[in-house]
Design an enzyme around this catalytic site. Structure first.
Site, PDB file in Angstrom:
ATOM      1  N   SER A  68       0.842  -1.200   0.000  1.00 14.26           N
ATOM      2  CA  SER A  68       0.000   0.000   0.000  1.00 14.26           C
ATOM      3  C   SER A  68       0.868   1.238   0.000  1.00 14.26           C
ATOM      4  CB  SER A  68      -0.885   0.020   1.247  1.00 14.26           C
ATOM      5  OG  SER A  68      -1.602   1.223   1.355  1.00 14.26           O
TER       6      SER A  68
ATOM      7  N   TYR B 157      -2.785   0.264  10.710  1.00 12.89           N
ATOM      8  CA  TYR B 157      -2.958  -0.351   9.383  1.00 12.89           C
ATOM      9  C   TYR B 157      -1.721  -0.085   8.527  1.00 12.89           C
ATOM     10  CZ  TYR B 157      -4.340  -0.852   4.520  1.00 12.89           C
ATOM     11  OH  TYR B 157      -4.367  -1.204   3.184  1.00 12.89           O
TER      12      TYR B 157
END
Length: 224
Positions: free
Chosen positions: A136, A148
């Site tokens: 990501s 996250y």
């Protein structure tokens, strides 16, 4: 059955489902692994005899081992595995975060990815195959208190380490690192951001690179 074969986790929707469609279009066989048995069965029906539905839980390593063995039996080999399954958090940051959610996130985003890698490695060693991991943009920059994001930093670091390990047997490892993608991951639509098919094209690009070339990271950001 002719053609190379890829195992995809989180294949029931979003990036996983679109990557399966793109892979079949490029001539690959696909193993669709996810908990949503009805969704992957429907996708397998859409994709035809080049697809195999493999229901299972990414946090259960034995489930992944069994699925990969079934896939290899069906198509003769497993030439790539895409550790794509992932989850987010409802509360951002450390102070506001929910430790129970963190535990679930670690189980899926870190341990689930490790189980995919461990289960797939014997197959990939035989085929001199390729591992792909969904990273990501959040794993390439610091975001205030983001647990996250930290899980995706793990993916990027581990992916680089895996590339070195797999090079020893002629294998390859690629981290696919998208910015914001309009998928069910988000509660509200993001139509002006990346679409799952944009990331699926990046997956096929990495898979189809000349065997002498390892595309170690594909970093895709929305224009807007």
């Amino acid at each position: 059955m002719a053609g190379k074969t890829i195992f995809i986790t989180g294949a029931s929707s979003g990036i996983g489902a679109e990557s399966a469609r793109a892979a079949v279009q490029a001539g690959w066989n696909v193993g669709l692994f996810a908990r949503s048995e009805d969704k992957i069965a429907e996708l397998a029906s859409e994709l035809g005899d080049k697809a195999m539905a493999l229901p299972g839980d990414v946090t259960d390593m034995s489930s992944q081992v069994e699925a990969l063995d079934k896939l290899a039996d069906q198509f003769g080999s497993v030439d790539a595995a895409f550790a794509n399954a992932g989850t987010g958090l409802s509360a951002a940051g450390t102070e506001a975060g929910d430790p129970e959610e963190w535990e679930k996130l670690v189980q899926i985003n870190i341990l689930g990815l490790l189980w995919t890698t461990k289960a797939a490695m014997p197959h990939l060693k035989k085929s001199k195959g390729q591992l792909l991991l969904t990273g990501s943009a959040a794993g390439r920059r610091h975001i205030k208190g983001s647990v996250y994001g930290a899980s995706k930093w793990f993916v990027h670091g581990y992916g680089g380490n895996l590339a070195e390990e797999m090079r020893e047997f002629g294998g390859r490892c690629t981290v696919i690192a998208p910015g914001m993608v309009d998928t069910p991951f988000f509660d509200s639509p993001k139509p002006d951001k990346l679409h799952p098919e944009d990331i699926a094209r990046s997956v096929v690009f990495a898979l189809e690179a000349d065997p002498r070339a390892n595309v170690q990271e594909v970093f895709v950001m929305p224009v807007n």
